[in-house]
Design a protein around this motif. Structure first.
Motif, PDB file in Angstrom:
ATOM      1  N   GLU A  17       0.835  -1.226   0.000  1.00  0.00           N
ATOM      2  CA  GLU A  17       0.000   0.000   0.000  1.00  0.00           C
ATOM      3  C   GLU A  17       0.865   1.270   0.000  1.00  0.00           C
ATOM      4  N   GLY A  18       2.153   1.115   0.411  1.00  0.00           N
ATOM      5  CA  GLY A  18       2.999   2.314   0.545  1.00  0.00           C
ATOM      6  C   GLY A  18       4.202   2.379  -0.367  1.00  0.00           C
ATOM      7  N   VAL A  19       4.471   1.298  -1.116  1.00  0.00           N
ATOM      8  CA  VAL A  19       5.725   1.280  -1.896  1.00  0.00           C
ATOM      9  C   VAL A  19       5.491   0.890  -3.351  1.00  0.00           C
ATOM     10  N   LEU A  20       6.077   1.707  -4.225  1.00  0.00           N
ATOM     11  CA  LEU A  20       6.012   1.453  -5.663  1.00  0.00           C
ATOM     12  C   LEU A  20       7.414   1.091  -6.151  1.00  0.00           C
ATOM     13  N   LYS A  21       7.501   0.039  -6.960  1.00  0.00           N
ATOM     14  CA  LYS A  21       8.801  -0.357  -7.498  1.00  0.00           C
ATOM     15  C   LYS A  21       8.894   0.109  -8.950  1.00  0.00           C
ATOM     16  N   LEU A  26      13.935   3.493 -13.501  1.00  0.00           N
ATOM     17  CA  LEU A  26      14.520   4.547 -12.669  1.00  0.00           C
ATOM     18  C   LEU A  26      15.489   4.037 -11.610  1.00  0.00           C
ATOM     19  N   ASN A  27      15.131   2.974 -10.894  1.00  0.00           N
ATOM     20  CA  ASN A  27      15.933   2.580  -9.730  1.00  0.00           C
ATOM     21  C   ASN A  27      16.930   1.444  -9.955  1.00  0.00           C
ATOM     22  N   HIS A  28      16.946   0.861 -11.129  1.00  0.00           N
ATOM     23  CA  HIS A  28      17.918  -0.212 -11.367  1.00  0.00           C
ATOM     24  C   HIS A  28      18.341  -0.148 -12.838  1.00  0.00           C
ATOM     25  N   VAL A  96      19.605  11.072   7.846  1.00  0.00           N
ATOM     26  CA  VAL A  96      18.377  10.850   7.070  1.00  0.00           C
ATOM     27  C   VAL A  96      17.877   9.422   7.279  1.00  0.00           C
ATOM     28  N   TYR A  97      16.623   9.308   7.706  1.00  0.00           N
ATOM     29  CA  TYR A  97      16.013   7.985   7.854  1.00  0.00           C
ATOM     30  C   TYR A  97      15.514   7.529   6.488  1.00  0.00           C
ATOM     31  N   SER A  98      15.943   6.337   6.070  1.00  0.00           N
ATOM     32  CA  SER A  98      15.549   5.845   4.753  1.00  0.00           C
ATOM     33  C   SER A  98      14.221   5.095   4.824  1.00  0.00           C
ATOM     34  N   PHE A  99      13.260   5.586   4.033  1.00  0.00           N
ATOM     35  CA  PHE A  99      11.924   5.001   4.009  1.00  0.00           C
ATOM     36  C   PHE A  99      11.955   3.559   3.522  1.00  0.00           C
ATOM     37  N   THR A 100      12.779   3.272   2.524  1.00  0.00           N
ATOM     38  CA  THR A 100      12.770   1.924   1.944  1.00  0.00           C
ATOM     39  C   THR A 100      13.723   0.972   2.676  1.00  0.00           C
ATOM     40  N   LYS A 101      14.830   1.500   3.183  1.00  0.00           N
ATOM     41  CA  LYS A 101      15.812   0.595   3.830  1.00  0.00           C
ATOM     42  C   LYS A 101      15.603   0.511   5.338  1.00  0.00           C
ATOM     43  N   ASP A 124      15.023  14.658  -6.227  1.00  0.00           N
ATOM     44  CA  ASP A 124      15.095  13.268  -5.757  1.00  0.00           C
ATOM     45  C   ASP A 124      14.112  12.412  -6.549  1.00  0.00           C
ATOM     46  N   ASP A 125      14.320  11.100  -6.500  1.00  0.00           N
ATOM     47  CA  ASP A 125      13.479  10.192  -7.286  1.00  0.00           C
ATOM     48  C   ASP A 125      12.067  10.068  -6.723  1.00  0.00           C
ATOM     49  N   PHE A 126      11.964   9.926  -5.382  1.00  0.00           N
ATOM     50  CA  PHE A 126      10.655   9.740  -4.740  1.00  0.00           C
ATOM     51  C   PHE A 126      10.491  10.735  -3.606  1.00  0.00           C
ATOM     52  N   LEU A 127       9.250  11.086  -3.318  1.00  0.00           N
ATOM     53  CA  LEU A 127       8.941  11.827  -2.092  1.00  0.00           C
ATOM     54  C   LEU A 127       7.927  10.996  -1.303  1.00  0.00           C
ATOM     55  N   ALA A 128       8.334  10.587  -0.084  1.00  0.00           N
ATOM     56  CA  ALA A 128       7.422   9.839   0.794  1.00  0.00           C
ATOM     57  C   ALA A 128       7.135  10.715   2.011  1.00  0.00           C
ATOM     58  N   ASN A 129       7.997  10.605   3.044  1.00  0.00           N
ATOM     59  CA  ASN A 129       7.779  11.433   4.245  1.00  0.00           C
ATOM     60  C   ASN A 129       8.680  12.669   4.304  1.00  0.00           C
ATOM     61  N   GLY A 130       9.467  12.856   3.277  1.00  0.00           N
ATOM     62  CA  GLY A 130      10.238  14.102   3.163  1.00  0.00           C
ATOM     63  C   GLY A 130      11.594  14.093   3.841  1.00  0.00           C
ATOM     64  N   GLN A 131      12.005  12.936   4.385  1.00  0.00           N
ATOM     65  CA  GLN A 131      13.265  12.928   5.144  1.00  0.00           C
ATOM     66  C   GLN A 131      14.485  13.218   4.266  1.00  0.00           C
ATOM     67  N   ALA A 132      14.534  12.601   3.096  1.00  0.00           N
ATOM     68  CA  ALA A 132      15.694  12.791   2.215  1.00  0.00           C
ATOM     69  C   ALA A 132      15.783  14.257   1.773  1.00  0.00           C
ATOM     70  N   ALA A 133      14.656  14.808   1.332  1.00  0.00           N
ATOM     71  CA  ALA A 133      14.660  16.204   0.855  1.00  0.00           C
ATOM     72  C   ALA A 133      14.991  17.172   1.990  1.00  0.00           C
TER      73      ALA A 133
HETATM   74  P1  5GP Z   1      11.341  10.168   2.130  1.00  0.00           P
HETATM   75  O1  5GP Z   1      12.729  10.549   2.559  1.00  0.00           O
HETATM   76  O2  5GP Z   1      10.594  11.278   1.439  1.00  0.00           O
HETATM   77  O3  5GP Z   1      10.544   9.541   3.238  1.00  0.00           O
HETATM   78  O4  5GP Z   1      11.516   9.006   1.068  1.00  0.00           O
HETATM   79  C1  5GP Z   1      12.157   9.298  -0.150  1.00  0.00           C
HETATM   80  C2  5GP Z   1      13.320   8.364  -0.387  1.00  0.00           C
HETATM   81  O5  5GP Z   1      12.954   7.022  -0.099  1.00  0.00           O
HETATM   82  C3  5GP Z   1      13.705   8.422  -1.837  1.00  0.00           C
HETATM   83  O6  5GP Z   1      15.040   8.886  -1.915  1.00  0.00           O
HETATM   84  C4  5GP Z   1      13.597   6.998  -2.341  1.00  0.00           C
HETATM   85  O7  5GP Z   1      14.880   6.470  -2.560  1.00  0.00           O
HETATM   86  C5  5GP Z   1      12.932   6.210  -1.255  1.00  0.00           C
HETATM   87  N1  5GP Z   1      11.511   5.874  -1.505  1.00  0.00           N
HETATM   88  C6  5GP Z   1      10.439   6.311  -0.812  1.00  0.00           C
HETATM   89  N2  5GP Z   1       9.314   5.748  -1.233  1.00  0.00           N
HETATM   90  C7  5GP Z   1       9.659   4.915  -2.238  1.00  0.00           C
HETATM   91  C8  5GP Z   1       8.904   4.026  -3.094  1.00  0.00           C
HETATM   92  O8  5GP Z   1       7.669   3.866  -3.010  1.00  0.00           O
HETATM   93  N3  5GP Z   1       9.616   3.356  -4.018  1.00  0.00           N
HETATM   94  C9  5GP Z   1      10.971   3.466  -4.159  1.00  0.00           C
HETATM   95  N4  5GP Z   1      11.564   2.766  -5.134  1.00  0.00           N
HETATM   96  N5  5GP Z   1      11.722   4.293  -3.373  1.00  0.00           N
HETATM   97  C10 5GP Z   1      11.053   5.001  -2.416  1.00  0.00           C
END
Ligand code: 5GP
Length: 194
Positions: A17-21, A26-28, A96-101, A124-133
């Motif tokens: 529900e929260g992650v798109l590959k 883009l990512n590989h 930075v807390y990584s959403f995917t890792k 950046d490639d994705f925006l989820a919770n904004g931590q990376a940005a």
């Molecule tokens: P945020 O820091 O905004 O929570 O998450 C953004 C970072 O997490 C991006 O740099 C990206 O690498 C990774 N990310 C967040 N959501 C997804 C997702 O649904 N799919 C993929 N492939 N990466 C994500």
């Protein structure tokens, strides 16, 4: 951006529900024609902002940022997630807390590559919770430079990233905005809802 939405529909897969590959373009594996179009779109949106540097995060941010920086005729800098032994201690860094890792990384940029007076476009490639940005913006501000805008390839609008970045006063431009990933299906925010 229609071309990007089409790639997401045709080649993306919903993991939960929260992650798109999007490993197919883009990512590989990287669709270079799509990255060129994405870069040009970002450059177009920010061309009147006198950008002096584009800043992204390794590794997936580099491809979509490359053509944006090229089109804006400015250098592209990427923050590192692991310190290289060639990088001396003179760095700006942020946690930075990584959403995917699901781990916290220290990201850093050498002080040589950001200066007072720079006007920085963060991509950046994705925006989820904004931590990376937010981590990248923090690094820009440590340098005394200005965040002129944030460009996101795929925004998951059902998460809180955009709200946090706008609350912090940043302009956010996303090329695709996803409303939900319910039932394994990608739904985009309708343009009329924006
Ligand atoms: P945020 O820091 O905004 O929570 O998450 C953004 C970072 O997490 C991006 O740099 C990206 O690498 C990774 N990310 C967040 N959501 C997804 C997702 O649904 N799919 C993929 N492939 N990466 C994500």
């Amino acid at each position: 951006m229609e071309l990007l939405k089409q790639a997401i529909m045709e080649k993306g897969s919903v993991i939960s529900e929260g992650v798109l590959k999007v490993d197919h373009f883009l990512n590989h594996q990287i669709d270079t024609n799509l990255m060129i179009a994405i870069g040009k779109e970002f450059a177009d949106k920010f061309k009147s902002n006198q950008i002096t540097k584009v800043l992204t995060l390794e590794s997936s941010g580099i491809a979509p940022s490359f053509m944006a920086a090229q089109d804006l005729s400015v250098p592209l800098v990427f923050a590192r997630k692991r310190k290289s032994i060639t990088m001396n201690e003179d760095v700006y860094s942020s946690m930075v807390y990584s959403f995917t890792k699901e781990v916290t990384n220290e990201i850093s940029v050498s002080k040589s590559f950001l200066s007072y007076g720079d006007r920085v476009l963060i991509i950046d490639d994705f925006l989820a919770n904004g931590q990376a940005a937010l981590g990248l913006a923090n690094i820009v501000e440590q340098a005394g430079a200005k965040v002129s805008g944030i460009g996101i390839v795929i925004e998951k609008s059902f998460q809180e990233g955009r709200m946090k970045l706008e609350e912090a006063g940043y302009r956010v431009e996303s090329l695709a905005r996803i409303q939900s990933l319910h039932n394994g299906k990608v739904s985009f925010l309708e343009e009329s809802a924006l």
